[in-house]
Motif scaffolding. Structure first.
Motif, PDB file in Angstrom:
ATOM      1  N   CYS A  60     -69.265  52.178 -58.001  1.00  0.00           N
ATOM      2  CA  CYS A  60     -70.635  52.706 -58.009  1.00  0.00           C
ATOM      3  C   CYS A  60     -71.621  51.554 -58.116  1.00  0.00           C
ATOM      4  O   CYS A  60     -71.560  50.757 -59.065  1.00  0.00           O
ATOM      5  CB  CYS A  60     -70.814  53.685 -59.167  1.00  0.00           C
ATOM      6  N   CYS A  72     -73.548  50.941 -64.124  1.00  0.00           N
ATOM      7  CA  CYS A  72     -73.899  51.063 -65.555  1.00  0.00           C
ATOM      8  C   CYS A  72     -72.799  50.399 -66.401  1.00  0.00           C
ATOM      9  O   CYS A  72     -71.603  50.607 -66.145  1.00  0.00           O
ATOM     10  CB  CYS A  72     -74.047  52.524 -65.943  1.00  0.00           C
ATOM     11  N   CYS A 100     -70.018  52.568 -68.005  1.00  0.00           N
ATOM     12  CA  CYS A 100     -69.423  53.631 -67.180  1.00  0.00           C
ATOM     13  C   CYS A 100     -67.911  53.802 -67.432  1.00  0.00           C
ATOM     14  O   CYS A 100     -67.135  52.844 -67.310  1.00  0.00           O
ATOM     15  CB  CYS A 100     -69.648  53.322 -65.713  1.00  0.00           C
ATOM     16  N   ARG A 139     -77.946  59.693 -61.053  1.00  0.00           N
ATOM     17  CA  ARG A 139     -78.910  58.736 -61.594  1.00  0.00           C
ATOM     18  C   ARG A 139     -79.891  58.312 -60.508  1.00  0.00           C
ATOM     19  O   ARG A 139     -80.687  57.408 -60.713  1.00  0.00           O
ATOM     20  CB  ARG A 139     -78.189  57.492 -62.133  1.00  0.00           C
TER      21      ARG A 139
HETATM   22  S1  SF4 Z   1     -72.409  56.080 -65.072  1.00  0.00           S
HETATM   23 FE1  SF4 Z   1     -72.683  57.185 -63.141  1.00  0.00          FE
HETATM   24  S2  SF4 Z   1     -74.356  56.129 -62.115  1.00  0.00           S
HETATM   25 FE2  SF4 Z   1     -73.614  54.765 -63.714  1.00  0.00          FE
HETATM   26  S3  SF4 Z   1     -72.088  53.475 -62.720  1.00  0.00           S
HETATM   27 FE3  SF4 Z   1     -70.977  55.186 -63.590  1.00  0.00          FE
HETATM   28  S4  SF4 Z   1     -70.865  56.677 -61.924  1.00  0.00           S
HETATM   29 FE4  SF4 Z   1     -72.456  55.204 -61.383  1.00  0.00          FE
END
Ligand code: SF4
Length: 376
Positions: free
Chosen positions: A38, A42, A45, A121
């Motif tokens: 992704c 984040c 994550c 997000r």
């Molecule tokens: S928390 Fe969601 S938006 Fe952030 S890196 Fe992981 S999958 Fe992606």
């Protein structure tokens, strides 16, 4: 210099993850995603856990995106063979602009009449508003946004560093408002609530107030989990950018712990509940009820039992009581008859005869039947 993303197309053999029943948090029974990795990157994550992250170097997670080029076809084949139930899907990281697979997967859900849950997000999900409205009219849609702090939050800049590659929370709230105006159920997943970074009262109040002000109907909160290589990666980031908190996090999350071994999660969750009530929104995601479903009362009772068991856990109820509610909820989910009909034909004895319900829970179910039927 910011590292550029590379995209690696491939053709997996399967795409649909299935559960026996809908979960009690998002109310989805299936999930399917078009990308691995992704670009929002984040730092916390959970998808960096070994079981979700096929990279030798964990930091590739945000920059090497594996693209399931056959995702829509695989999804169509898989959904054609399973009962209709809500599916957790959609991924609007920047790759979606290039490949458009989330939209194609939504088209499959639309064609086959599957309700959809999206957690995002990115405001890019607005691009598919037309399609989501059509799915909503046919089967039901919830679009939730992940938000852990707002520009009004005291520690905003520091928290923002944790998800610095994702679009700003203001943009997510603006998108939430658009969905609310379009009549689509929307709200916030306040996940993860990071100890000493965004678990303070001011931040909880900001996130909940912003959600209510932008038409959100709920704020669902949960804590941070850390496992294997994801934990190592996260602690490296803590050491670099949040060194003052590293010792505390290492004490909260010792090797092999997954969740925090101590802390104030119950207090935070109860505060979220209280603040949500003050702002007129829910602290749980409302269960989407599929149009034309034969056993709507069963679904409503399962939702009520699931919510009760969640609050029992927060109140520190004994595990065996919580499990009794959970098993009763599963039994009613699995019941092939309408629970209201069972009650009308056989009374309390009929409810007691449902496996894993028993006499005490039968009275709880009886009360819920009366309450829910009187609302209609
Ligand atoms: S928390 Fe969601 S938006 Fe952030 S890196 Fe992981 S999958 Fe992606």
């Amino acid at each position: 210099m910011r590292r550029r993303a590379t995209f690696v197309p491939y053709r997996p053999k399967s795409i649909l993850n299935k559960q026996k029943r809908p979960d009690h948090w998002f109310w989805t029974r299936y999930s399917a995603y078009p990308y691995v990795g992704c670009q929002h990157g984040c730092e916390f994550c959970y998808c960096r856990e070994r079981k979700y992250c096929p990279y030798d170097d964990v930091s590739d997670f945000a920059y090497v995106i594996r693209v399931k080029e056959n995702a829509p076809n695989l999804l169509r084949q898989a959904l054609s063979r399973v009962p209709v139930a809500p599916i957790f899907t959609g991924d609007y990281q920047p790759a979606e602009r290039k490949f458009g697979l989330s939209r194609q997967m939504l088209e499959v859900c639309h064609d086959l009449g599957f309700p959809v849950f999206i957690l995002e997000r990115s405001p890019l999900v607005l691009r598919d508003m037309d399609l989501l409205q059509s799915i909503d009219a046919r089967a039901g849609v919830i679009v939730a946004f992940s938000v852990i702090s707002t520009p009004d939050s005291p520690g905003y800049e520091r928290v923002r560093r944790m998800e610095r590659l994702a679009p700003a929370p203001e943009k997510r709230f603006a998108a939430m408002e658009q969905f609310a105006k379009a009549g689509i159920v929307t709200g916030t997943c306040l996940m993860p609530v990071l100890p000493d970074l965004c678990d303070d009262d001011d931040n909880l109040e900001c996130v909940i107030r912003w959600t209510a002000e932008h038409g959100g109907q709920f704020v669902l909160a949960s804590g941070l989990t850390l496992a294997d290589q994801q934990r190592d990666y996260f602690f490296d980031v803590m050491g670099e950018c949040y060194a003052d908190l590293l010792d505390r996090y290492q004490a909260l999350y010792p090797e092999g712990s997954y969740g925090p071994v101590w802390g104030r999660w119950r207090e935070i969750a109860l505060r979220v509940k209280e603040l949500c009530a003050q702002h007129g929104i829910a602290d749980r995601i409302p269960r989407p009820i599929m149009r034309g479903h034969k056993r709507i009362l069963n679904q409503r009772i399962v939702e009520a039992l699931a919510n009760q068991l969640y609050y029992m856990e927060l109140d520190g109820a004994p595990d065996r009581r919580v499990w009794a509610y959970r098993k009763a909820a599963w039994a009613i989910e699995d019941l092939e008859q309408d629970v209201g009909l069972v009650y009308r034909m056989m009374g309390l004895k009929g409810l007691e005869s449902i496996p894993n319900v028993g006499s005490q829970l039968a009275r709880v179910v009886e009360r819920l039947i009366k309450e829910l039927e009187s609302e209609n």
